[in-house]
Design an enzyme around this catalytic site. Structure first.
Site, mmCIF file in Angstrom:
data_model
loop_
_atom_site.group_PDB
_atom_site.id
_atom_site.type_symbol
_atom_site.label_atom_id
_atom_site.label_comp_id
_atom_site.label_asym_id
_atom_site.label_seq_id
_atom_site.Cartn_x
_atom_site.Cartn_y
_atom_site.Cartn_z
ATOM 1 N N HIS A 155 9.790 6.262 5.660
ATOM 2 C CA HIS A 155 10.117 5.067 6.464
ATOM 3 C C HIS A 155 8.865 4.239 6.776
ATOM 4 C CE1 HIS A 155 13.905 7.226 7.216
ATOM 5 N NE2 HIS A 155 13.117 8.256 7.429
ATOM 6 N N SER A 276 -10.389 -16.484 -2.734
ATOM 7 C CA SER A 276 -9.560 -17.567 -2.205
ATOM 8 C C SER A 276 -10.282 -18.885 -2.443
ATOM 9 C CB SER A 276 -9.333 -17.344 -0.717
ATOM 10 O OG SER A 276 -9.032 -18.565 -0.083
ATOM 11 N N LYS A 282 -12.142 -13.772 1.500
ATOM 12 C CA LYS A 282 -10.972 -13.111 0.913
ATOM 13 C C LYS A 282 -11.287 -12.376 -0.388
ATOM 14 C CE LYS A 282 -7.344 -13.061 2.164
ATOM 15 N NZ LYS A 282 -6.230 -13.997 1.989
ATOM 16 N N GLU A 289 0.058 -7.540 -6.654
ATOM 17 C CA GLU A 289 1.167 -8.430 -6.258
ATOM 18 C C GLU A 289 1.958 -8.889 -7.478
ATOM 19 O OE1 GLU A 289 -0.026 -11.254 -2.837
ATOM 20 O OE2 GLU A 289 -1.886 -10.663 -3.790
#
Ligand code: ARG
Length: 456
Positions: A155, A276, A282, A289
């Site tokens: 979970h 970024s 970043k 992804e």
């Protein structure tokens, strides 16, 4: 003029041409189509429909055409509707009357089904190869950090500490099943449709078994209508790729989480992360992804083709041409993801200390407290209740579980359980996340991967 112009009095409208031409995407089938045509020519020779010289001329011509494709010099003509017609047109151009015999007793319907099975067979093998490589990489990453452990989650809540190797091997086992499924699909598709003709066979004396053997198929089709009209082998391949993609997506999601500052369990190499355009600090895990995202497209390709096939009457329908783009896309995308994820894992630095600190949360030892009570004779339900009570008290009083447990000497001595990594070291059930069990499963996994690799 198209190859079927004999029956028609006017040329095809441009809009229909634009809708129906498939060369723009099916040209990638050239090598497999030529392989099929060479076998077909040899089959015609053994059926006495071509002389030996004619067959040799045709095979040499097909080899020349293959060379043109390989070198990028093949020129598509305005009337080349698809790869099959382009190659036949060129064969006739180069070999004259002999070229015009190539399509004897063959239709594009059995031809395209043959070509696509040959393509798919190779594609599945290549995907299996790359998947096995990734599974291997997961084992290596685990071995790079033999002692490393992290919280195992259910979970997405911390549940029990687990070894990093155990965790990564869990993914490797699903990848091994994916490979097994790819091989299974490859075995089922390995039936030759060549010789089925348009749908009902031919009056000419061909022997489909001959071409089937030449092309490495296990057997020729049993039913010509089935041979030209089903694309179940494409659907099955798309399913196997989609499921593999779903596994890769789950792995991607995990890498996204691990590389956040919130988790801080891992960093991917600079060569596998992106920056970024605005925020200088970043370092993004785009690779993970995109692995996550591509699965949507792979599932879409599967469901799209299923819907295309639904309701098609026997036998060949032009709808079947729509099988190719989803197949090509899924094959290409999954290969891209497999290679990039392999590199990402290889580049990964695991934060051994941070992950261990998260896994050393004393609350994760609650089950081990209960299990020790069980080992000393307390029924499990009661032991669970006692441990749960101690957890509740620790949380309410804002103290650590080890401290609270230490105040109950009548229950026994649990100190050793709270030592770093002790919960893991105590774990001994087969297949579980204890050091011995993890070693055993690695041996099993290695055997599994070796036996799968032998089937490449
Ligand atoms: N390009 C077609 C396909 O991909 C080849 C078969 C065409 N057959 C026909 N009867 N029009 O399916």
């Amino acid at each position: 003029m198209t190859l079927w112009a004999g029956r028609f009095s006017s040329a095809m409208d441009q809009t229909l041409w634009d809708l129906s031409e498939s060369y723009s995407f099916d040209h990638v089938l050239f090598a497999h189509d030529i392989e099929g045509s060479v076998a077909h020519a040899r089959g015609l020779e053994s059926a006495g429909l071509l002389t030996h010289e004619e067959c040799e001329t045709l095979c040499a011509t097909l080899a020349t055409i293959k060379g043109e494709f390989d070198q990028g010099t093949f020129e598509r003509h305005a009337n080349d509707e698809d790869i099959h017609m382009a190659i036949e047109r060129r064969a006739t151009e180069l070999a004259g009357a002999v070229g015009a015999k190539l399509h004897t007793s063959r239709s594009r319907n059995d031809q395209v089904a043959t070509t696509l099975r040959l393509f798919t067979r190779d594609a599945l093998t290549e995907i299996a190869r790359q998947t096995l490589r990734l599974a291997d990489t997961l084992i290596h990453v685990g071995e790079k950090y033999p002692e490393a452990y992290l919280p195992g989650y259910t979970h997405l809540q911390r549940a029990q500490p687990v070894l990093l190797s155990h965790h990564l091997q869990a993914h490797a086992f699903s990848l091994a099943r994916d490979v097994d499924r790819l091989f299974d699909a490859r075995r089922r598709l390995n039936v030759s449709p060549l010789g089925a003709g348009a749908l009902a066979g031919t009056s000419l004396p061909i022997a489909p078994a001959v071409t089937a053997t030449l092309l490495g198929f296990d057997e020729p089709f049993a039913n010509s209508m089935d041979a030209v009209s089903d694309r179940d082998f494409v659907v099955e391949s798309l399913f196997d790729i989609a499921l593999l993609g779903v596994h890769l997506s789950r792995m991607g999601e995990e890498l996204v989480l691990w590389t956040t500052s919130e988790f801080d369990f891992a960093t991917l190499g600079d060569d596998f992360t992106t920056g970024s355009s605005m925020l200088p600090q970043k370092k993004n895990s785009d690779v993970a992804e995109l692995a996550r995202a591509k699965s949507g497209r792979l599932v879409g390709n599967l469901t799209g083709l299923l819907v295309t096939l639904k309701g098609l009457p026997l036998s060949y329908n032009r709808d079947l041409q729509e099988d190719k783009e989803p197949l090509f896309d899924s094959v290409r995308q999954v290969v891209l993801v497999l290679a990039a994820m392999d590199g990402a894992y290889r580049s990964m630095r695991f934060h051994v200390e941070a992950a261990a600190a998260a896994a050393d949360d004393p609350l994760l030892v609650a089950i081990d407290v209960a299990e020790r009570l069980v080992a000393h004779g307390t029924p499990f339900r009661q032991a669970h209740e006692i441990a749960g009570g101690l957890v509740g008290r620790a949380i309410r009083e804002g103290r650590s579980l080890s401290e609270v447990v230490g105040e109950e000497p009548s229950l026994g001595d649990f100190d050793d359980l709270f030592a770093r990594g002790a919960a893991l070291a105590n774990r001994r059930s087969p297949g579980g996340s204890g050091p011995d069990a993890a070693e055993d499963q690695r041996t099993r996994l290695r055997h599994l991967l070796t036996s799968l690799a032998e089937k490449l």
